[in-house]
Motif scaffolding. Sequence first.
Motif, PDB file in Angstrom:
ATOM      1  N   ASP A  90      12.435  -1.440 -10.475  1.00  0.00           N
ATOM      2  CA  ASP A  90      11.707  -2.702 -10.467  1.00  0.00           C
ATOM      3  C   ASP A  90      11.623  -3.311  -9.060  1.00  0.00           C
ATOM      4  O   ASP A  90      11.734  -4.508  -8.890  1.00  0.00           O
ATOM      5  N   MET A  91      11.415  -2.426  -8.074  1.00  0.00           N
ATOM      6  CA  MET A  91      11.312  -2.890  -6.693  1.00  0.00           C
ATOM      7  C   MET A  91       9.850  -3.153  -6.301  1.00  0.00           C
ATOM      8  O   MET A  91       9.555  -4.136  -5.642  1.00  0.00           O
ATOM      9  N   SER A  92       8.947  -2.261  -6.717  1.00  0.00           N
ATOM     10  CA  SER A  92       7.558  -2.388  -6.272  1.00  0.00           C
ATOM     11  C   SER A  92       6.639  -2.909  -7.374  1.00  0.00           C
ATOM     12  O   SER A  92       5.482  -3.181  -7.117  1.00  0.00           O
ATOM     13  N   GLY A  93       7.144  -3.009  -8.558  1.00  0.00           N
ATOM     14  CA  GLY A  93       6.317  -3.469  -9.661  1.00  0.00           C
ATOM     15  C   GLY A  93       5.596  -2.343 -10.376  1.00  0.00           C
ATOM     16  O   GLY A  93       5.024  -2.537 -11.435  1.00  0.00           O
ATOM     17  N   GLY A  94       5.578  -1.154  -9.792  1.00  0.00           N
ATOM     18  CA  GLY A  94       4.932  -0.012 -10.424  1.00  0.00           C
ATOM     19  C   GLY A  94       3.536   0.236  -9.879  1.00  0.00           C
ATOM     20  O   GLY A  94       3.087  -0.410  -8.937  1.00  0.00           O
ATOM     21  N   HIS A  95       2.841   1.163 -10.514  1.00  0.00           N
ATOM     22  CA  HIS A  95       1.493   1.511 -10.083  1.00  0.00           C
ATOM     23  C   HIS A  95       0.709   2.109 -11.250  1.00  0.00           C
ATOM     24  O   HIS A  95       1.278   2.492 -12.264  1.00  0.00           O
ATOM     25  N   GLU A  96      -0.582   2.164 -11.060  1.00  0.00           N
ATOM     26  CA  GLU A  96      -1.461   2.716 -12.083  1.00  0.00           C
ATOM     27  C   GLU A  96      -1.812   4.159 -11.720  1.00  0.00           C
ATOM     28  O   GLU A  96      -2.043   4.473 -10.562  1.00  0.00           O
ATOM     29  N   GLU A  97      -1.837   5.017 -12.716  1.00  0.00           N
ATOM     30  CA  GLU A  97      -2.271   6.395 -12.524  1.00  0.00           C
ATOM     31  C   GLU A  97      -3.453   6.650 -13.436  1.00  0.00           C
ATOM     32  O   GLU A  97      -3.577   6.036 -14.499  1.00  0.00           O
ATOM     33  N   LYS A  98      -4.325   7.582 -13.012  1.00  0.00           N
ATOM     34  CA  LYS A  98      -5.525   7.893 -13.779  1.00  0.00           C
ATOM     35  C   LYS A  98      -5.678   9.396 -13.909  1.00  0.00           C
ATOM     36  O   LYS A  98      -5.277  10.150 -13.017  1.00  0.00           O
ATOM     37  N   PHE A  99      -6.284   9.793 -14.998  1.00  0.00           N
ATOM     38  CA  PHE A  99      -6.636  11.184 -15.213  1.00  0.00           C
ATOM     39  C   PHE A  99      -8.060  11.223 -15.749  1.00  0.00           C
ATOM     40  O   PHE A  99      -8.400  10.502 -16.691  1.00  0.00           O
ATOM     41  N   THR A 100      -8.879  12.034 -15.128  1.00  0.00           N
ATOM     42  CA  THR A 100     -10.253  12.216 -15.587  1.00  0.00           C
ATOM     43  C   THR A 100     -10.364  13.611 -16.171  1.00  0.00           C
ATOM     44  O   THR A 100      -9.937  14.594 -15.549  1.00  0.00           O
ATOM     45  N   SER A 101     -10.954  13.706 -17.349  1.00  0.00           N
ATOM     46  CA  SER A 101     -11.112  14.993 -18.025  1.00  0.00           C
ATOM     47  C   SER A 101     -12.059  15.893 -17.230  1.00  0.00           C
ATOM     48  O   SER A 101     -12.808  15.415 -16.370  1.00  0.00           O
ATOM     49  N   PRO A 102     -12.064  17.184 -17.524  1.00  0.00           N
ATOM     50  CA  PRO A 102     -13.019  18.078 -16.854  1.00  0.00           C
ATOM     51  C   PRO A 102     -14.476  17.630 -17.052  1.00  0.00           C
ATOM     52  O   PRO A 102     -15.278  17.723 -16.121  1.00  0.00           O
ATOM     53  N   GLN A 103     -14.811  17.113 -18.238  1.00  0.00           N
ATOM     54  CA  GLN A 103     -16.165  16.599 -18.464  1.00  0.00           C
ATOM     55  C   GLN A 103     -16.433  15.397 -17.551  1.00  0.00           C
ATOM     56  O   GLN A 103     -17.511  15.265 -16.979  1.00  0.00           O
ATOM     57  N   GLY A 104     -15.457  14.528 -17.417  1.00  0.00           N
ATOM     58  CA  GLY A 104     -15.595  13.381 -16.524  1.00  0.00           C
ATOM     59  C   GLY A 104     -15.755  13.798 -15.076  1.00  0.00           C
ATOM     60  O   GLY A 104     -16.525  13.195 -14.326  1.00  0.00           O
ATOM     61  N   ASP A 105     -15.034  14.845 -14.688  1.00  0.00           N
ATOM     62  CA  ASP A 105     -15.159  15.349 -13.316  1.00  0.00           C
ATOM     63  C   ASP A 105     -16.579  15.833 -13.035  1.00  0.00           C
ATOM     64  O   ASP A 105     -17.110  15.605 -11.948  1.00  0.00           O
ATOM     65  N   THR A 106     -17.204  16.490 -14.017  1.00  0.00           N
ATOM     66  CA  THR A 106     -18.584  16.948 -13.805  1.00  0.00           C
ATOM     67  C   THR A 106     -19.529  15.758 -13.673  1.00  0.00           C
ATOM     68  O   THR A 106     -20.482  15.803 -12.901  1.00  0.00           O
ATOM     69  N   LEU A 107     -19.241  14.687 -14.410  1.00  0.00           N
ATOM     70  CA  LEU A 107     -20.072  13.485 -14.309  1.00  0.00           C
ATOM     71  C   LEU A 107     -19.891  12.803 -12.960  1.00  0.00           C
ATOM     72  O   LEU A 107     -20.857  12.296 -12.376  1.00  0.00           O
ATOM     73  N   VAL A 108     -18.671  12.783 -12.450  1.00  0.00           N
ATOM     74  CA  VAL A 108     -18.416  12.225 -11.118  1.00  0.00           C
ATOM     75  C   VAL A 108     -19.183  13.034 -10.075  1.00  0.00           C
ATOM     76  O   VAL A 108     -19.809  12.470  -9.162  1.00  0.00           O
ATOM     77  N   HIS A 109     -19.157  14.349 -10.217  1.00  0.00           N
ATOM     78  CA  HIS A 109     -19.878  15.215  -9.289  1.00  0.00           C
ATOM     79  C   HIS A 109     -21.384  14.943  -9.365  1.00  0.00           C
ATOM     80  O   HIS A 109     -22.061  14.872  -8.330  1.00  0.00           O
ATOM     81  N   LEU A 110     -21.924  14.783 -10.570  1.00  0.00           N
ATOM     82  CA  LEU A 110     -23.344  14.473 -10.725  1.00  0.00           C
ATOM     83  C   LEU A 110     -23.676  13.127 -10.097  1.00  0.00           C
ATOM     84  O   LEU A 110     -24.683  12.995  -9.389  1.00  0.00           O
ATOM     85  N   ARG A 111     -22.821  12.127 -10.344  1.00  0.00           N
ATOM     86  CA  ARG A 111     -23.066  10.796  -9.764  1.00  0.00           C
ATOM     87  C   ARG A 111     -23.115  10.883  -8.240  1.00  0.00           C
ATOM     88  O   ARG A 111     -24.000  10.319  -7.597  1.00  0.00           O
ATOM     89  N   PHE A 112     -22.184  11.616  -7.647  1.00  0.00           N
ATOM     90  CA  PHE A 112     -22.164  11.787  -6.192  1.00  0.00           C
ATOM     91  C   PHE A 112     -23.436  12.486  -5.716  1.00  0.00           C
ATOM     92  O   PHE A 112     -24.053  12.069  -4.721  1.00  0.00           O
ATOM     93  N   ALA A 113     -23.842  13.543  -6.415  1.00  0.00           N
ATOM     94  CA  ALA A 113     -25.033  14.299  -6.010  1.00  0.00           C
ATOM     95  C   ALA A 113     -26.291  13.437  -6.093  1.00  0.00           C
ATOM     96  O   ALA A 113     -27.148  13.491  -5.206  1.00  0.00           O
ATOM     97  N   VAL A 114     -26.398  12.620  -7.142  1.00  0.00           N
ATOM     98  CA  VAL A 114     -27.579  11.752  -7.286  1.00  0.00           C
ATOM     99  C   VAL A 114     -27.582  10.676  -6.202  1.00  0.00           C
ATOM    100  O   VAL A 114     -28.624  10.383  -5.611  1.00  0.00           O
ATOM    101  N   ARG A 115     -26.424  10.100  -5.918  1.00  0.00           N
ATOM    102  CA  ARG A 115     -26.346   9.108  -4.830  1.00  0.00           C
ATOM    103  C   ARG A 115     -26.722   9.743  -3.495  1.00  0.00           C
ATOM    104  O   ARG A 115     -27.417   9.138  -2.674  1.00  0.00           O
ATOM    105  N   ASN A 116     -26.248  10.956  -3.262  1.00  0.00           N
ATOM    106  CA  ASN A 116     -26.566  11.661  -2.027  1.00  0.00           C
ATOM    107  C   ASN A 116     -28.067  11.927  -1.925  1.00  0.00           C
ATOM    108  O   ASN A 116     -28.658  11.775  -0.853  1.00  0.00           O
ATOM    109  N   LEU A 117     -28.687  12.304  -3.038  1.00  0.00           N
ATOM    110  CA  LEU A 117     -30.134  12.510  -3.041  1.00  0.00           C
ATOM    111  C   LEU A 117     -30.864  11.206  -2.735  1.00  0.00           C
ATOM    112  O   LEU A 117     -31.806  11.184  -1.940  1.00  0.00           O
TER     113      LEU A 117
END
Length: 138
Positions: A90-117
Motif C-alpha cells: 500500500d505504498m503506491s496505491g496500485g496500478h491498472e493493467e489491461k489485456f486486449t484479445s487477439p481480435q481487439g489487437d487486429t482492430l487496433v491495427h486496423l484503427r492505426f492503418a486507417v488513421r495513417n491513411l
Amino acid sequence: MTDDQHTPVETAIYLALVAAESVEKALAEVHEADALNETKVAAFNDLCSGTLTADSFCRQNCVRLRTLALSLDPDIREQTVSWFVHDEHDMSGGHEEKFTSPQGDTLVHLRFAVRNLADSLSHVVRLQEAEQLAGLLD
C-alpha cells in the motif's frame, strides 16, 4: 522511388497508396479473426489501394477516415479487459493493467492503418493546396 526523381506530391501519393495497402492487410486480419461483423467491415471496404481515385484525395475523405477509425473504439473496448492491481504494501496505491484479445489487437491495427491513411491523404491535399497558393503568389 527516390525523392529526387519525383515531386513531393508524387512521393506523397505513393506513400498514401502504401498506407492503403496497410489498410487492406489490416482488413484481411480483421476478417480472419472475425473481429467485426460484416456490416461494419463493409464500411472499410473502399479503403483498399485499388479503390483509391483522385477523388479520394480531399479533406472530406480525410475526415470520413478519421471518423471511421474512431468508430472502432467501442469494439476495441469490448475486446479489452482491465483490472486494478493493489500494491501489496500500500505504498503506491496500485496500478491498472489491461489485456486486449487477439481480435481487439487486429482492430487496433486496423484503427492505426486507417488513421495513417487519413494522414497520408491529408498530406497530399496540403501539398496540392501549397502548390496552388504558391502559384497565386508568383
